[in-house]
Design an enzyme around this catalytic site. Structure first.
Site, PDB file in Angstrom:
ATOM      1  N   CYS A 130      17.854   4.553  -0.719  1.00 20.53           N
ATOM      2  CA  CYS A 130      17.862   5.409  -1.915  1.00 20.53           C
ATOM      3  C   CYS A 130      19.028   6.399  -1.874  1.00 20.53           C
ATOM      4  CB  CYS A 130      16.541   6.123  -2.080  1.00 20.53           C
ATOM      5  SG  CYS A 130      15.954   6.963  -0.611  1.00 20.53           S
TER       6      CYS A 130
ATOM      7  N   SER B 127       0.811  -1.219   0.000  1.00 20.17           N
ATOM      8  CA  SER B 127       0.000   0.000   0.000  1.00 20.17           C
ATOM      9  C   SER B 127       0.841   1.265   0.000  1.00 20.17           C
ATOM     10  CB  SER B 127      -0.925   0.010   1.219  1.00 20.17           C
ATOM     11  OG  SER B 127      -0.159   0.158   2.395  1.00 20.17           O
TER      12      SER B 127
ATOM     13  N   TYR C 188       4.351   3.739  -1.057  1.00 21.25           N
ATOM     14  CA  TYR C 188       4.852   4.237  -2.332  1.00 21.25           C
ATOM     15  C   TYR C 188       5.781   3.234  -3.011  1.00 21.25           C
ATOM     16  CZ  TYR C 188       2.978   8.865  -1.188  1.00 21.25           C
ATOM     17  OH  TYR C 188       2.159   9.931  -0.895  1.00 21.25           O
TER      18      TYR C 188
END
Lengths: 348, 348, 348, 348
Positions: D149, D12, D14
Site C-alpha cells: 500500500c 478473515s 481486513y
C-alpha cells in the site's frame, strides 16, 4: 425506458451533495440540473470533491430550471413551503428534504417551528418519507417529504413496538448521539475543529423539533410522549439512538424478536443486529457510513420492564439522501435498492 | 511535618499510573514503592511515558512492600478482598480503588458481581469514596473505597435531587457516554484501534455493576430504581452522564439551582455549568481531561416534568485517582485541593 | 518578594488563554489585566471554560492598561510591531508571542511576510525566545520574542547537529504534522469539523514563514537550506517534526547520542526519547499535551547517511505560552520550571 | 458469459474482507469459497459486519477448496511462497496480495525480508500489481502480485517524474502518513485504543520493506535511492505520501502538469488534484475511503529546486483489494472500473 430526468434544488450542501452522488450512480436516472445561487457556474466537484472525474456538471440558478420528471428540494427549512408552487410547475413529482412538509397538522408548525405554515394546503399532499411505514402511499404519491434524520432513527427503532402496543405510552426516553454533519456545511464557532473535536455536547437536552415527527408517526391514535435528548459526539456521519421503553406486559426477548421480524421481515434496508458475542453485537453507525441500512438491536433489562432499543444509520443516507432515493425507487416502481447497493465498510 | 510515605499496589495500569503522577506532584507525600509483579525491576517511566524525567522509581514486587503511612490498592476486582489483611498489616490507612469494598451489603456482591464477598467483615470498615457525600466520615476513616467512575458521575449529578426528595423514585433513566480508558490497559479485539475508533458501542445497555453503587448512595431509605445504560464513544478519557429524572412536583429551573447550590455551594471540585449561550453551555468531558472537577448542568423540559441532568468528569481523575487523592487530603487534614490544582486545558 | 504584576494583551485567543492559565497557577505572579477589545467586560472563563472557578477576571480594553512589571503580547501578526511603543511605556519588560520580532534582519520581513517591518529599530532589542539557545541573553533581556511553534519544534530537533556541524547544509528535509489549534480560534470553512476531522491536509508544502526562523537559528554563519513542508492531521494540540538530515561523515548512533547529550544534558524541558521497544519508542505529541517538554528522538538509516530526527511538543505550551513562561522565569531569576510542572497525561 | 468463479484464501483479515465485499458486488463474478482455518464453518458476516444481509457464505478450510477460475491469496507474508504450488493446481490464475512475489530479484528477499525466497522460480511469473505501470503485461498474465500500500502510493506519485528522468536520483525523501488498518486485524499493545488514538507514531523512520518495491519500479535502469519514513496517525483507512524530489533542471509547474498528464491522462483511477483555493486543494485520503482512486498533487518550492508531490489512496482499496480487482478486470478483459464504481464520500 428513457432515463428519468431529475434536478436538485439546493445542491451545494451536504444533503444535496450526497443526493447528487447517489443519482449520478443510479442507472435509471439522468441528473439534469443542480442549483446553487451562490455557486452558479462553478463545477460541482469543486464543492463535492469526491465527485471529481465523475461529473462535469456546473451549478445552475433555480431561475434557470427546466421541466423534468422529478425535483428534489434540499433547501433550508422554511424555503420550500414558501416556494412550493414554483416547483410544482416544474415537475410532476417532488421529494422535499426539508422539514416543511413533514407534519400533517399545521398547528404543529407553530408549536415546534415557532411559525405558522405558509402553505398548509400542501401538507396533506405530502407522504411522510419513512419508506417502511408509508410504502403503499408512496407508490401513488406525487409528493414525498423526507423525514428528519434523528426522527427516522428513533421511529424505525420504536415503530414495531408502538404498532404492537406493548409500550407504556408516556415513559419512553430516547437519546440520540449524532455527528457533526447533521449541522450542515456552514462553519460556526461551535463547529470549529479545536472546539468540536472530541466534544460530548448536550446541544439539545429537550425541545428538539424532530420530536413532532416521532409523536405523529408512533401515536397510532393514542396519546404518547417521547422524552428526547440529542448529544453531539466525535463523529462526522452517523446517528445512534438509545431508546428506553417500558413494556406494558412481561415480554421475553423472543417475543420482541417476533415483533421486529413481523414488522421488518421483508425490509431491504432494515437489519436486526443482536449478537451474543463479538465486537459488533449491537448496531454501530460507523459500519453504516455510506450505506442505506438502518440497523436495529435491543436488550431487555432483567431487573425491570425496561427494553433498551438501539438503532443506527448514516444521517446523510438513510437519514436523508438515501431515504429520498429509496422513495424515488418506490414512486417509479424501480427495484427498491437501485443505486443504494453500497454496503458500508469495515474497518472504517 | 515529614512527608507522608505512600505506596501503590498495582501501579502498572491506567489508574495506578495516574495516581502515581498525582502523588509524585503532591507536596506532602513521598512515594515509597509502587508494585507490579509483571514489571518488577523495570522503570515506571517505561510504562507511563509521561513520567520520563519525573521519577527514577522502578516497580517492586508486592512481596517486598515496606511499612508506610498509606497504601493505595489498584488491583483487579476481586483481588483486594482476598488479600486485604495482607495490606492492613502494612499501613494504618488504605484507599482501595477496586470495586471490592464499595457496597455495604454483602448480598449485593452476589447479586451484582456473581460471587460472595470473601471478607464481608471489612465492608463496614470502608467509607464509600465520593468525598462530597462522605467527607465527615473520611476525616476519621482508616479505609476508603474509591467509587466507580460511572457511579461517581451519575451520583454527583443526581445526589442533590434525591436528597431533596423531588424525584419520582422509579423512572430515572441514565445513559453514560464513556471513553476507552475505562476498559483498562489490556488490548483486546474490541479495543483494537480500527474497530474501536469512531465506535458508538452499546457495550452495556443494562446490568452495569455500578448501578449497585448508585442505588446504595441515592436511596436515602426509599426504594428506587435507576435505568442505566453505558455506551462507548470516540474518546480516551472522560465520562458524560445524561440523566433523565422526572420531578414529583412542578419545580422551575431556579428551584433546581437552589437545590444544587445548597448541596454543592462550598465544594471545591463541583462546578454548576449552565450557560445561556456560547459553545460550552453544558458540561463537556474534554475540558476536564486531567482535572479533578465534576461539572454538572441541567435543563428542564418545558413540555413535561422531565429534568435532564448532565454531569461530566475525567474517569481517571475525579472518577478514580483524583478522587482517591482528594480522599487522602481529607483523611490527613491537608488542603483538599492539594496536588489536584490542574484546571484542565482549552482547547484540547 | 511581592508578586510580579503581569498583563496579557490579546487574551481571548488560544495562546492568550493558555498563557493566562499558566500565569494564574504561577506562584510568583499576579495577573493584573487581560485584554480583548471584542469581549471587554466579559468574564474570561466564558471564553476559556477550563478557568471556571479559577478566576473572576474580566477582559479589559487595551486602552485601560495599567503599568505593570511585564506585558505579554498575544496579538495578530503585524499588530505588535505597529504598537510596540505603546507597550514599552507600560512595562519594563515585554514578551511578544507574535512573529513581529523574531527575525533579526529587517529584509527577512519583506521576503517572508511580504511587508517591510514598521519598526526595525526594535528588532535587535528582542531576544529570540527558544530558551535552550538564548538563555544567557534572556537573563538580562528586556524584550523576548516567542518563537514560532513549528520553528521551535524543528530548531530544537536540529540545533545540536547544526551546531556540531555534522550535517550536509543544503539537503535537510523537514515535515511537520500539526494540529488544528495552530490555526487559532477563528472558524473558517476549512476548520469546520466535518471537513477538518480526519484530514491529512498539505496546507503548506512549501513557503512556510517559520522557515525564516530556522535558517536564522541553525545557520551558524554557514549558508544552509531547510526544505520544509507542513501537514495538518487529526489532532487539536501538538506538533511532530520528522527531519531528514544527511550526515557529512560516518557517525554512529552513539556519536549522535553524545552530540544531543552535550547540547541538552542539563535542560529541564528537553527529553531524549529513543527506546528499543515498547509503544512510545519515539516522541509522541499526545503525551505532551499540557506539558512544556520538547521530546526528541532519532534513528540512523542503515542504508544511507540519512539520520531521521523526530521532535515533538505541545504547540500552545513549549511552542507558545509555556515557552513564554519559561522565558519569564529566566528573565526574573525564578526556578526555570516554576508554573510549568504539569508532566502531561497517559493515556490521553 | 458465465460468471467467473473466484475464491479467496485467507478471507478473515481486513484485506480479505474488503476483497470479498468488492467481489460480492462485482457483476461478472461469483464468489465460490472463502477460507479461514480459525473460523471454518462460521458466517463471514460475523467477522465482516458490513456484509450482514449481503451474503450467507461461511468460511471454508483451504483443504476443501474446489477448482475455480481465479484464486486470491490474502495470507500472511511468507505463506504464499511456501504454498504456491498448492494454489496453482486449483486455478489457472492467481492474484497474491502478500509481499511474496512482488520483487523480481530473489536477493531482495534476503536483504529486505531477512530470509531467502522459498520458491524463486515463480518470481518471474508474477506481474507487479500496479496496473498503471504494468497493464499490458497483466492482460496476458496468469499471476499477479498485489503491490504494497505504501509502495503503491509512493510509486504512483513519483512514477511520471522518474520515467521522464527529471529527478535527482539520490536525494528523494518520502514520508507516508498511514492509518491503523495497515497493521491488520490483530490486536496488540500498540493498537490498543487508548494508546493508538491520537498517536503520531514514527513506527518506521527507516528500513521499511516497501522501499524495495519503490526502487524496483522507479529505477528505470539507473541507480536511485528513496529516503523513506512511515508515521502512523489518527486514521483508520488511508495513506498520504509527501514526497520531496529535487529537479535536475529548472521545470515550471506547467511542465510538471504535462509530465503527469502524459503519464496518467487516460487512467481511470488517477486524479490530479491541485486547486488554487478551497479546502481540498491537494489530495486527502479521507474522501477516498472506499474508493479506488489514487489522487496526486504537487507544488514547486519557489525558493529551491524541490518539488513536493502529494499522493493519497485508501490502503485497503487502491492499496490492496481494489487494486487486485482492477487487475482481475484487466486480466479478464472486463471494463476496468467494474465493481469499483464507488466514488468515496463527502463529508466523512
Amino acid at each position: 425506458m428513457a432515463a428519468l430526468k431529475v434536478s436538485i434544488v439546493g445542491a451545494s450542501g451536504y444533503t444535496g451533495g450526497e443526493l447528487l452522488r447517489l443519482l449520478l450512480g443510479h442507472p435509471k436516472v439522468e441528473v439534469l440540473q443542480v442549483t446553487s445561487e451562490r455557486l452558479t457556474g462553478k463545477f460541482v466537484h469543486k464543492t463535492h470533491p469526491n465527485l471529481r472525474k465523475r461529473t462535469d456538471l456546473k451549478f445552475s440558478s433555480a431561475a434557470d430550471l427546466q421541466k423534468c420528471d422529478i425535483v428534489f428540494l434540499c433547501l433550508p427549512h422554511g424555503s420550500a413551503m414558501d416556494r412550493i408552487e414554483e416547483f410544482t410547475g416544474l415537475a410532476d413529482r417532488i421529494i422535499d428534504l426539508s422539514a416543511d412538509f413533514r407534519l400533517r397538522n399545521p398547528d404543529d408548525y407553530i408549536q415546534w417551528y415557532d411559525r405558522p405554515h405558509s402553505n398548509p394546503a400542501f401538507l396533506e399532499k405530502f407522504v411522510y418519507g419513512v419508506c417502511e411505514l408509508h410504502r403503499e402511499e408512496m407508490k401513488t404519491a406525487h409528493y414525498v417529504s423526507g423525514a428528519g434524520c434523528n426522527a427516522t432513527t428513533t421511529i424505525l427503532g420504536l415503530y414495531p413496538l408502538y404498532k404492537a402496543d406493548v409500550v407504556e405510552p408516556h415513559s419512553t426516553v430516547v437519546e440520540v448521539k449524532v455527528g457533526s454533519s447533521e449541522g450542515g456545511n456552514s462553519a460556526s464557532a461551535g463547529s470549529h475543529h479545536p472546539e468540536r473535536s472530541g466534544a460530548v455536547r448536550s446541544f439539545m437536552p429537550a425541545g428538539h423539533r424532530h420530536i413532532a415527527e416521532m409523536l405523529q408517526e408512533l401515536a397510532f391514535g393514542r396519546k404518547i410522549n417521547i422524552h428526547f435528548s440529542a448529544t453531539s459526539i466525535e463523529m462526522v456521519r452517523g446517528v445512534l439512538a438509545t431508546s428506553h421503553v417500558f413494556l406494558k406486559e412481561d415480554l421475553q426477548e423472543k417475543d420482541i424478536w417476533k415483533i421486529y421480524r413481523s414488522a421488518y421481515g421483508g425490509e431491504p434496508f432494515i437489519r436486526i443486529v443482536k449478537e451474543r458475542d463479538g465486537i459488533f453485537r449491537f448496531p454501530e453507525p460507523k459500519i453504516l457510513t455510506g450505506s442505506n441500512y438502518c440497523d436495529i438491536g435491543f436488550q431487555k433489562d432483567e431487573r425491570s420492564n425496561r427494553l433498551v432499543v438501539i438503532s443506527a444509520l448514516d444521517n446523510l443516507m438513510k437519514g436523508a439522501a438515501g431515504q429520498a432515493v429509496q422513495a424515488l425507487n418506490i414512486m417509479f416502481g424501480f427495484e427498491e435498492t437501485t443505486g443504494l447497493e453500497f454496503p458500508g465498510l469495515h474497518p472504517v
